[in-house]
Design a protein around this motif. Structure first.
Motif, PDB file in Angstrom:
ATOM      1  N   ASP A 108       0.771  -1.266   0.074  1.00 55.86           N
ATOM      2  CA  ASP A 108      -0.045   0.006   0.055  1.00 55.86           C
ATOM      3  C   ASP A 108       0.865   1.168  -0.094  1.00 55.86           C
ATOM      4  N   ASN A 109       2.137   1.080   0.567  1.00 54.58           N
ATOM      5  CA  ASN A 109       2.938   2.154   0.445  1.00 54.58           C
ATOM      6  C   ASN A 109       4.398   1.786   0.183  1.00 54.58           C
ATOM      7  N   PRO A 110       4.601   1.544  -1.200  1.00 55.46           N
ATOM      8  CA  PRO A 110       5.775   1.116  -1.969  1.00 55.46           C
ATOM      9  C   PRO A 110       6.976   1.741  -1.684  1.00 55.46           C
ATOM     10  N   LEU A 111       6.811   2.912  -1.827  1.00 52.82           N
ATOM     11  CA  LEU A 111       8.264   3.796  -1.588  1.00 52.82           C
ATOM     12  C   LEU A 111       8.884   3.900  -0.318  1.00 52.82           C
ATOM     13  N   ASN A 112       7.846   3.711   0.617  1.00 48.26           N
ATOM     14  CA  ASN A 112       8.423   3.558   2.089  1.00 48.26           C
ATOM     15  C   ASN A 112       9.040   2.119   2.731  1.00 48.26           C
ATOM     16  N   ASP A 113       8.169   1.272   1.755  1.00 49.90           N
ATOM     17  CA  ASP A 113       8.522  -0.296   1.963  1.00 49.90           C
ATOM     18  C   ASP A 113       9.743  -0.986   1.559  1.00 49.90           C
ATOM     19  N   ILE A 114      10.470  -0.268   0.518  1.00 49.44           N
ATOM     20  CA  ILE A 114      11.501  -0.620  -0.027  1.00 49.44           C
ATOM     21  C   ILE A 114      12.618  -1.007   0.709  1.00 49.44           C
ATOM     22  N   ASP A 115      13.160  -0.191   1.629  1.00 47.58           N
ATOM     23  CA  ASP A 115      14.101  -0.613   2.251  1.00 47.58           C
ATOM     24  C   ASP A 115      14.016  -1.715   3.232  1.00 47.58           C
ATOM     25  N   ILE A 116      12.635  -1.633   3.733  1.00 44.23           N
ATOM     26  CA  ILE A 116      12.311  -3.046   4.637  1.00 44.23           C
ATOM     27  C   ILE A 116      12.491  -4.112   3.903  1.00 44.23           C
ATOM     28  N   VAL A 117      11.677  -4.378   2.781  1.00 46.49           N
ATOM     29  CA  VAL A 117      11.781  -5.519   1.824  1.00 46.49           C
ATOM     30  C   VAL A 117      13.255  -5.751   1.518  1.00 46.49           C
ATOM     31  N   MET A 118      14.097  -4.968   0.914  1.00 44.62           N
ATOM     32  CA  MET A 118      15.457  -5.265   0.252  1.00 44.62           C
ATOM     33  C   MET A 118      16.239  -5.650   1.503  1.00 44.62           C
ATOM     34  N   SER A 119      16.149  -4.960   2.749  1.00 42.71           N
ATOM     35  CA  SER A 119      17.068  -5.399   3.828  1.00 42.71           C
ATOM     36  C   SER A 119      16.929  -6.759   3.997  1.00 42.71           C
ATOM     37  N   LYS A 120      15.531  -7.277   4.090  1.00 38.61           N
ATOM     38  CA  LYS A 120      15.331  -8.709   4.355  1.00 38.61           C
ATOM     39  C   LYS A 120      15.789  -9.817   3.214  1.00 38.61           C
ATOM     40  N   LEU A 121      15.700  -9.253   1.849  1.00 33.17           N
ATOM     41  CA  LEU A 121      16.228 -10.041   0.676  1.00 33.17           C
ATOM     42  C   LEU A 121      17.687 -10.119   0.803  1.00 33.17           C
ATOM     43  N   THR A 122      18.198  -8.988   0.939  1.00 36.27           N
ATOM     44  CA  THR A 122      19.837  -8.936   0.778  1.00 36.27           C
ATOM     45  C   THR A 122      20.500  -9.755   1.799  1.00 36.27           C
ATOM     46  N   ARG A 123      19.688  -9.829   2.961  1.00 36.83           N
ATOM     47  CA  ARG A 123      20.177 -10.595   4.223  1.00 36.83           C
ATOM     48  C   ARG A 123      20.110 -12.029   3.945  1.00 36.83           C
ATOM     49  N   GLU A 124      19.011 -12.396   3.697  1.00 37.32           N
ATOM     50  CA  GLU A 124      18.703 -13.887   3.630  1.00 37.32           C
ATOM     51  C   GLU A 124      19.159 -14.752   2.341  1.00 37.32           C
ATOM     52  N   LEU A 125      19.187 -14.002   1.179  1.00 37.98           N
ATOM     53  CA  LEU A 125      19.679 -14.593  -0.036  1.00 37.98           C
ATOM     54  C   LEU A 125      20.956 -14.883  -0.325  1.00 37.98           C
ATOM     55  N   THR A 126      21.979 -14.096   0.667  1.00 36.42           N
ATOM     56  CA  THR A 126      23.227 -14.328   0.637  1.00 36.42           C
ATOM     57  C   THR A 126      23.941 -14.813   1.640  1.00 36.42           C
ATOM     58  N   GLN A 127      22.934 -15.496   2.509  1.00 40.63           N
ATOM     59  CA  GLN A 127      23.391 -16.447   3.566  1.00 40.63           C
ATOM     60  C   GLN A 127      23.994 -17.747   2.966  1.00 40.63           C
ATOM     61  N   THR A 128      24.803 -18.295   3.680  1.00 39.31           N
ATOM     62  CA  THR A 128      25.698 -19.558   3.072  1.00 39.31           C
ATOM     63  C   THR A 128      24.768 -20.797   2.717  1.00 39.31           C
ATOM     64  N   TYR A 129      24.933 -21.332   1.554  1.00 36.17           N
ATOM     65  CA  TYR A 129      24.156 -22.388   1.051  1.00 36.17           C
ATOM     66  C   TYR A 129      25.013 -23.662   1.443  1.00 36.17           C
ATOM     67  N   TYR A 130      24.242 -24.425   1.846  1.00 37.79           N
ATOM     68  CA  TYR A 130      24.914 -25.989   2.239  1.00 37.79           C
ATOM     69  C   TYR A 130      24.380 -26.827   1.059  1.00 37.79           C
ATOM     70  N   LEU A 131      25.264 -27.375   0.261  1.00 32.64           N
ATOM     71  CA  LEU A 131      24.997 -28.175  -1.193  1.00 32.64           C
ATOM     72  C   LEU A 131      25.609 -29.439  -0.838  1.00 32.64           C
ATOM     73  N   LYS A 132      25.092 -30.426  -0.388  1.00 33.04           N
ATOM     74  CA  LYS A 132      25.717 -31.834  -0.072  1.00 33.04           C
ATOM     75  C   LYS A 132      27.150 -32.002   0.120  1.00 33.04           C
ATOM     76  N   GLY A 133      27.280 -31.180   1.281  1.00 31.23           N
ATOM     77  CA  GLY A 133      28.518 -31.066   1.926  1.00 31.23           C
ATOM     78  C   GLY A 133      29.432 -29.791   1.682  1.00 31.23           C
ATOM     79  N   GLU A 134      29.038 -29.070   0.467  1.00 33.02           N
ATOM     80  CA  GLU A 134      29.850 -28.013   0.236  1.00 33.02           C
ATOM     81  C   GLU A 134      28.987 -26.752   0.621  1.00 33.02           C
TER      82      GLU A 134
END
Length: 573
Positions: A234-260
């Protein structure tokens, strides 16, 4: 299958033929007008059976087929009754047969149609999955964007073209944040660990995206390493920082792929609908532009679209066209920067550095045009041009009796990965008539990361030709001393970033010392780049560095100036 025009012509032709036969009989009082009408109706029924069958053949089943058979039999019976002279009992029997078989045939056709409608619905559901959803991540694909604009996918099946609708669509009635996302390191994972690991990474990545957004939001896989995320707000311009903070934090956490353990970097471009545009195509385009701006600013960053980005894009397009002309018109020249021994300051070699002589702006440094050439694919042509110019210059120096030194040439990942790379090197050396020991090839860590086996093979091929291989800008990217172990390089060039603060930064000193010690044990020469002060030179000398390069010794110079500079120095051969 007959089209409507041909069907109409067939019916007209049939009626005309019947009238041509029947009207003379009526004139002779052998047949009435009512009988002519009956003949026309019965004949039309007869031809409409196969025609309707043709129209329905793609969705027909056994029940419908049996129904068509019964109808055909019933109508044939009336046709027989009409034209053959049977007694009244047989005519009555044929009449009853017509009524019964017609009724049963229609029942079977209706039953078959209803069942076929269900089959068709299941078929459309399957086609929707394959047309609009990514097989690997189960996310919607780029076709959902076109479906949202009213352009559905079509599929040819059993000779017919079926339009496939999509249930999920972009909600154009809501304000939304469009996030264009690019995974930077997917190719590295595929090349080093294998495609199965890359696929597993994508599955986990898509799962994390869905965990970061609401159920009503959309995550779309556009291609192999690009995604589009649409977050309704409902208020996208104000929500950008909240959305992007979560995405940039979660998507770049270490991925564990079959021992790698795998770490990835992403770039994000953001545009808001309908703030930046009322067309979703334009909003997506602007998010894409913003993503490229984020790439320029660094890893794991996001950029919100601004109209100034368009200016940069237009400038890039103009530069691209100018660079194409520059290659054609031979507007590139070579400057040379000297390297020297840290022990006695004697010249040990040169590095070839390209400059663009712009018709109106004069000499332009590579920092301006190289990124554009890399992005647009022109870099390979530039590499070949530089290689030819350097080899020809070495030949000129040889003819003049000039004291020859080794010249290193920077090679891009695109040219190095080309299948014709080695043969083009051979061809250029042969044409210029020089000894290959006078050239070296500088590759970056990105080259070393592309294809391990091919990289090792090409380095070995170069060494067989007495061409040295330098690993350039070491420490700038995904640095690992494994490169020195895995690839038979001759020289490691430590990036300027380690040298800038080396006199007062103990960590830089420890790291550079470690690099030098490992290289010495492996008989790999070390060159420090970007040396600009005497205290820097003294420090790297004390750490055991073999050679240095930088403005303290010599800035990049044109052919005439570098010749004068070398003549004023004693050369180590």
């Amino acid at each position: 299958m007959p089209n409507k025009r041909n069907l109409l012509l067939m019916i007209v032709a049939l009626i005309t033929s019947i009238l041509l036969v029947m009207l003379p009989l009526q004139y002779q009082s052998q047949i009435t007008s009512d009988e002519i009408v009956i003949v026309i109706i019965k004949s039309l029924k007869l031809i409409l059976i196969p025609i309707s069958f043709l129209y329905m053949k793609n969705f027909i089943d056994k029940k419908m087929l049996f129904g068509y058979a019964l109808l055909t039999f019933s109508w044939l019976s009336t046709y027989t009754m009409l034209y053959l002279d049977f007694d009244s009992v047989l005519n009555s029997l044929l009449s009853i047969t017509y009524e019964v078989f017609s009724m049963v045939g229609i029942i079977f056709i209706v039953l078959g149609y209803k069942m076929n409608k269900k089959v068709k619905l299941n078929l459309l559901n399957e086609l929707e999955k394959t047309s609009y959803y990514d097989r690997l991540t189960k996310l919607p694909n780029a076709n959902i964007i076109f479906s949202s604009l009213g352009i559905n996918q079509t599929v040819r099946t059993n000779g017919s073209i079926i339009e496939v609708p999509c249930k999920d669509k972009i909600n154009l009635t809501k304000q939304s944040i469009f996030i264009f996302l690019d995974i930077k390191d997917l190719k590295l994972v595929n090349d080093n660990l294998g495609i199965k690991y890359g696929d597993l990474l994508l599955e986990k990545f898509a799962k994390r995206i869905k965990e970061c957004i609401k159920d009503e939001d959309l995550a779309i896989r556009l291609n192999s390493d690009e995604f589009l995320i649409i977050v309704y707000s409902d208020n996208p311009l104000n929500d950008i920082d909240i959305v992007m903070s979560k995405l940039t934090r979660e998507l770049t956490q270490t991925y564990y792929l079959k021992g790698e353990e795998v770490n990835i970097n992403c770039s994000y471009g953001v545009a808001v609908y309908p703030y930046h545009d009322k067309s979703i195509e334009e909003v997506i385009r602007k998010a894409d532009i913003a993503m490229y701006k984020a790439k320029e600013e660094g890893i794991n960053t996001y950029a919100i679209y601004d109209d100034s980005f368009n200016k940069g894009l237009k400038e890039k397009f103009v530069t691209y066209n100018e660079l194409k002309s520059a290659l054609k018109n031979n507007e590139f020249i070579i400057y040379y920067q000297a390297k020297a021994s840290t022990c006695d300051n004697k010249i040990t070699g040169l590095e070839a550095l390209v400059r663009w002589v712009h018709p109106s702006r004069g000499i332009i440094s590579p920092g301006y045009f190289i990124p554009v050439m890399e992005e647009t694919g022109l870099i390979k042509d530039l590499d070949i041009l530089v290689l030819k110019k350097v080899c020809n210059q070495i030949n000129e120096w040889k003819k003049c009796g000039f004291d020859l030194v080794n010249v290193s040439i920077n090679i891009s990942p695109k040219f190095f990965s080309d299948k014709m790379f080695i043969s083009l090197i051979d061809e250029t050396i042969t044409k210029s008539n020089i000894d290959p020991k006078y050239i070296s090839i500088e590759i970056t860590e990105n080259v070393a990361l592309t294809d391990v086996e091919q990289t090792r093979f090409k380095i070995q091929q170069l060494k067989l030709r007495k061409i040295q291989v330098f690993l350039d800008d070491f420490g700038k990217g995904y640095s690992s001393l494994n490169y020195i172990k895995n690839y038979p390089i001759d020289c490691l060039k430590i990036d300027k970033a380690f040298v800038d603060e080396i006199t007062n930064n103990p960590i830089d000193q420890i790291l550079v010392k470690a690099f030098i010690e490992v290289c010495k044990k492996l008989s790999v020469k070390v060159v420090c780049e970007g040396v600009e002060r005497e205290d820097q030179l003294e420090t790297i000398k004390n750490l055991g560095c073999h050679e240095y390069q930088g403005y303290l010794l010599s800035k990049p110079q044109c052919v005439e100036e570098i010749e004068k500079f070398i003549n004023s120095q004693k050369i180590i051969n």
